[in-house]
Write an enzyme that holds these catalytic residues in place. Structure first.
Site, PDB file in Angstrom:
ATOM      1  N   GLN A 117      -0.461  -4.571   6.086  1.00  0.00           N
ATOM      2  CA  GLN A 117      -1.465  -5.742   5.942  1.00  0.00           C
ATOM      3  C   GLN A 117      -1.227  -6.447   7.021  1.00  0.00           C
ATOM      4  OE1 GLN A 117      -1.113  -6.961   1.528  1.00  0.00           O
ATOM      5  NE2 GLN A 117       0.700  -5.849   1.871  1.00  0.00           N
ATOM      6  N   ASN A 118      -0.241  -6.387   7.874  1.00  0.00           N
ATOM      7  CA  ASN A 118      -0.084  -7.223   8.862  1.00  0.00           C
ATOM      8  C   ASN A 118      -0.830  -7.018  10.111  1.00  0.00           C
ATOM      9  OD1 ASN A 118       2.346  -7.807   7.333  1.00  0.00           O
ATOM     10  ND2 ASN A 118       3.772  -6.657   8.580  1.00  0.00           N
ATOM     11  N   HIS A 139      -5.810  -4.907   7.141  1.00  0.00           N
ATOM     12  CA  HIS A 139      -6.177  -6.430   7.571  1.00  0.00           C
ATOM     13  C   HIS A 139      -6.609  -6.600   9.205  1.00  0.00           C
ATOM     14  CE1 HIS A 139      -4.241  -7.523   3.677  1.00  0.00           C
ATOM     15  NE2 HIS A 139      -5.270  -7.163   3.311  1.00  0.00           N
ATOM     16  N   CYS A 168     -16.919  -9.439  18.711  1.00  0.00           N
ATOM     17  CA  CYS A 168     -17.919 -10.287  18.350  1.00  0.00           C
ATOM     18  C   CYS A 168     -18.198 -10.293  17.069  1.00  0.00           C
ATOM     19  CB  CYS A 168     -19.481  -9.566  19.190  1.00  0.00           C
ATOM     20  SG  CYS A 168     -20.854 -10.564  18.920  1.00  0.00           S
ATOM     21  N   CYS A 207     -23.955  -9.382  23.592  1.00  0.00           N
ATOM     22  CA  CYS A 207     -25.208 -10.053  22.736  1.00  0.00           C
ATOM     23  C   CYS A 207     -25.105 -11.591  22.587  1.00  0.00           C
ATOM     24  CB  CYS A 207     -25.302  -9.618  21.348  1.00  0.00           C
ATOM     25  SG  CYS A 207     -23.775 -10.160  20.337  1.00  0.00           S
ATOM     26  N   GLY A 267       8.172  -5.705   1.850  1.00  0.00           N
ATOM     27  CA  GLY A 267       7.988  -7.187   2.488  1.00  0.00           C
ATOM     28  C   GLY A 267       6.725  -7.525   2.268  1.00  0.00           C
ATOM     29  N   SER A 294       4.041  -9.639  -1.243  1.00  0.00           N
ATOM     30  CA  SER A 294       4.363 -10.414  -2.332  1.00  0.00           C
ATOM     31  C   SER A 294       3.370  -9.569  -3.511  1.00  0.00           C
ATOM     32  CB  SER A 294       3.838 -11.849  -2.194  1.00  0.00           C
ATOM     33  OG  SER A 294       2.481 -11.823  -1.718  1.00  0.00           O
ATOM     34  N   ASN A 316      12.105  -5.910  -1.251  1.00  0.00           N
ATOM     35  CA  ASN A 316      11.438  -7.211  -1.122  1.00  0.00           C
ATOM     36  C   ASN A 316      12.451  -8.286  -1.456  1.00  0.00           C
ATOM     37  OD1 ASN A 316       8.755  -8.269  -0.301  1.00  0.00           O
ATOM     38  ND2 ASN A 316       9.163  -9.573  -2.132  1.00  0.00           N
TER      39      ASN A 316
HETATM   40  N1  APR Z   1      12.553  -8.700   3.863  1.00  0.00           N
HETATM   41  C1  APR Z   1      11.870  -8.382   2.833  1.00  0.00           C
HETATM   42  N2  APR Z   1      10.968  -9.226   2.424  1.00  0.00           N
HETATM   43  C2  APR Z   1      10.725 -10.534   2.744  1.00  0.00           C
HETATM   44  C3  APR Z   1      11.743 -10.895   3.564  1.00  0.00           C
HETATM   45  C4  APR Z   1      12.557 -10.026   4.196  1.00  0.00           C
HETATM   46  N3  APR Z   1      13.178 -10.358   5.381  1.00  0.00           N
HETATM   47  N4  APR Z   1      11.282 -12.117   3.979  1.00  0.00           N
HETATM   48  C5  APR Z   1      10.158 -12.368   3.047  1.00  0.00           C
HETATM   49  N5  APR Z   1      10.006 -11.517   2.222  1.00  0.00           N
HETATM   50  C6  APR Z   1       8.942 -11.085   1.343  1.00  0.00           C
HETATM   51  C7  APR Z   1       8.729 -12.623   0.279  1.00  0.00           C
HETATM   52  O1  APR Z   1       9.690 -12.588  -0.572  1.00  0.00           O
HETATM   53  C8  APR Z   1       7.395 -12.325   0.100  1.00  0.00           C
HETATM   54  O2  APR Z   1       7.363 -11.704  -1.398  1.00  0.00           O
HETATM   55  O3  APR Z   1       7.930 -10.906   1.876  1.00  0.00           O
HETATM   56  C9  APR Z   1       6.768 -11.201   0.941  1.00  0.00           C
HETATM   57  C10 APR Z   1       5.604 -11.809   1.858  1.00  0.00           C
HETATM   58  O4  APR Z   1       4.651 -12.136   1.129  1.00  0.00           O
HETATM   59  P1  APR Z   1       3.271 -13.036   1.442  1.00  0.00           P
HETATM   60  O5  APR Z   1       3.824 -14.073   2.412  1.00  0.00           O
HETATM   61  O6  APR Z   1       2.316 -13.145   0.402  1.00  0.00           O
HETATM   62  O7  APR Z   1       2.652 -11.874   2.687  1.00  0.00           O
HETATM   63  P2  APR Z   1       1.799 -10.542   2.415  1.00  0.00           P
HETATM   64  O8  APR Z   1       2.205 -10.069   1.149  1.00  0.00           O
HETATM   65  O9  APR Z   1       1.922  -9.619   3.497  1.00  0.00           O
HETATM   66  O10 APR Z   1       0.239 -11.225   2.244  1.00  0.00           O
HETATM   67  C11 APR Z   1      -0.727 -10.307   2.009  1.00  0.00           C
HETATM   68  O11 APR Z   1      -2.181 -12.066   2.315  1.00  0.00           O
HETATM   69  O12 APR Z   1      -2.743 -14.008   3.295  1.00  0.00           O
HETATM   70  C12 APR Z   1      -2.948 -12.525   3.439  1.00  0.00           C
HETATM   71  O13 APR Z   1      -3.934 -11.182   4.864  1.00  0.00           O
HETATM   72  C13 APR Z   1      -2.752 -12.140   4.684  1.00  0.00           C
HETATM   73  O14 APR Z   1      -2.013  -9.743   4.814  1.00  0.00           O
HETATM   74  C14 APR Z   1      -1.725 -10.814   4.013  1.00  0.00           C
HETATM   75  C15 APR Z   1      -1.959 -10.732   2.674  1.00  0.00           C
END
Ligand code: APR
Length: 249
Positions: A106-107, A124, A132, A155, A192, A194, A218
């Site tokens: 998702q990164n 993503h 564009c 364009c 990593g 949520s 996580n």
């Molecule tokens: N190691 C493991 N997990 C970690 C660490 C770490 N060092 N640091 C933070 N986390 C966990 C947090 O506890 C959290 O549950 O990573 C998770 C990050 O969650 P989000 O910030 O919600 O990110 P993500 O799940 O990638 O978001 C999904 O949402 O905003 C949109 O497009 C954006 O791709 C993104 C999508």
């Protein structure tokens, strides 16, 4: 804070030694130890200080393209000098030992590819690409500090980051390949993330429903935790190298 020695259940180690087909979903947490902020961490998360609807939606870009452009230019600037961490490199090492290895990320930071992973599906998009908003042509070069939002050389439309904003569809080819990888893997890792953003958050359940073993790594519990077969709560940059060492060290 570093974690104590992590013990990995023998069954999981044995299964991973059988070189299975792996699918690995990653989120912002896997890049946190590279110095990048996550999205939903209280206070420090990007969405703790900015409203996604003001910066990461087509409506926001329509309303104030320069504000959105500048925010992504700021994030690109913040990416300069950022390097993959041991968690990224452990996934590169894992790919060498298994039959099929697919990263579904998702990164938008490109750190998996920078670490050396090849088979990376970008659900993503990528902040390192600009396209564009009208004809979707990718721009080879652009000026992040331009007075106004740069225009497309094809364009004349406005340039925008090649990422997926809230309310936008994911790139079909990436999503289809991700669903296929999740449905046909032996072991599915969720690392990593949520697990609250769809459709990415449903991939682990798709794998589970097809009988795959689900492993969550996580920093805190997520909606997937109760469904996962194995859960390791801590930092992926610490846990993943330990896992690789335990299996193939
Ligand atoms: N190691 C493991 N997990 C970690 C660490 C770490 N060092 N640091 C933070 N986390 C966990 C947090 O506890 C959290 O549950 O990573 C998770 C990050 O969650 P989000 O910030 O919600 O990110 P993500 O799940 O990638 O978001 C999904 O949402 O905003 C949109 O497009 C954006 O791709 C993104 C999508």
């Amino acid at each position: 804070m570093s974690i104590g020695p992590v013990t990995f259940p023998e069954e999981l180690v044995a299964l991973l030694r059988k070189a299975p087909k792996l699918a690995v979903l990653t989120g912002a947490g896997v890049s946190q130890e590279s110095g990048l902020r996550t999205f939903r961490e209280a206070q420090t998360g990007l969405w703790a200080q900015h409203r996604p609807e003001d910066l990461a939606s087509p409506e926001a870009f329509q309303r104030d393209p320069k504000l959105v452009w500048d925010w992504y230019a700021w994030r690109r600037e913040a990416l300069k000098g950022v390097r993959p961490n041991p968690g990224h490199y452990a996934l590169v090492e894992t790919a060498k030992h298994v039959a099929r290895f697919t990263i579904i990320t998702q990164n938008v930071d490109g750190l998996h590819q920078m670490a050396g992973n090849e088979n990376v599906l970008e659900l993503h998009g990528s902040i390192r690409r600009v396209r564009c908003a009208d004809c979707r042509t990718l721009a080879n070069t652009w000026d992040d500090d331009a007075e106004s939002v740069p225009g497309c050389l094809e364009c004349g439309g406005l340039l925008r980051p090649d990422v997926v904003w809230f309310g936008e569809a994911l790139p079909r080819d990436q999503l289809e390949a991700a669903v296929e990888a999740a449905r046909s893997c032996d072991i599915f890792f969720s690392i990593g993330t949520s697990g609250v953003v769809q459709p990415a958050a449903s991939l682990a359940f798709a794998a589970h429903n097809r009988g795959a073993l689900v492993v969550e790594i996580n920093a805190e519990p997520t909606p997937l935790t109760s469904k996962a077969d194995y859960v390791f709560h801590g930092k992926s940059g610490e846990i993943l190298p330990h896992l690789v060492e335990a299996i193939w060290g």
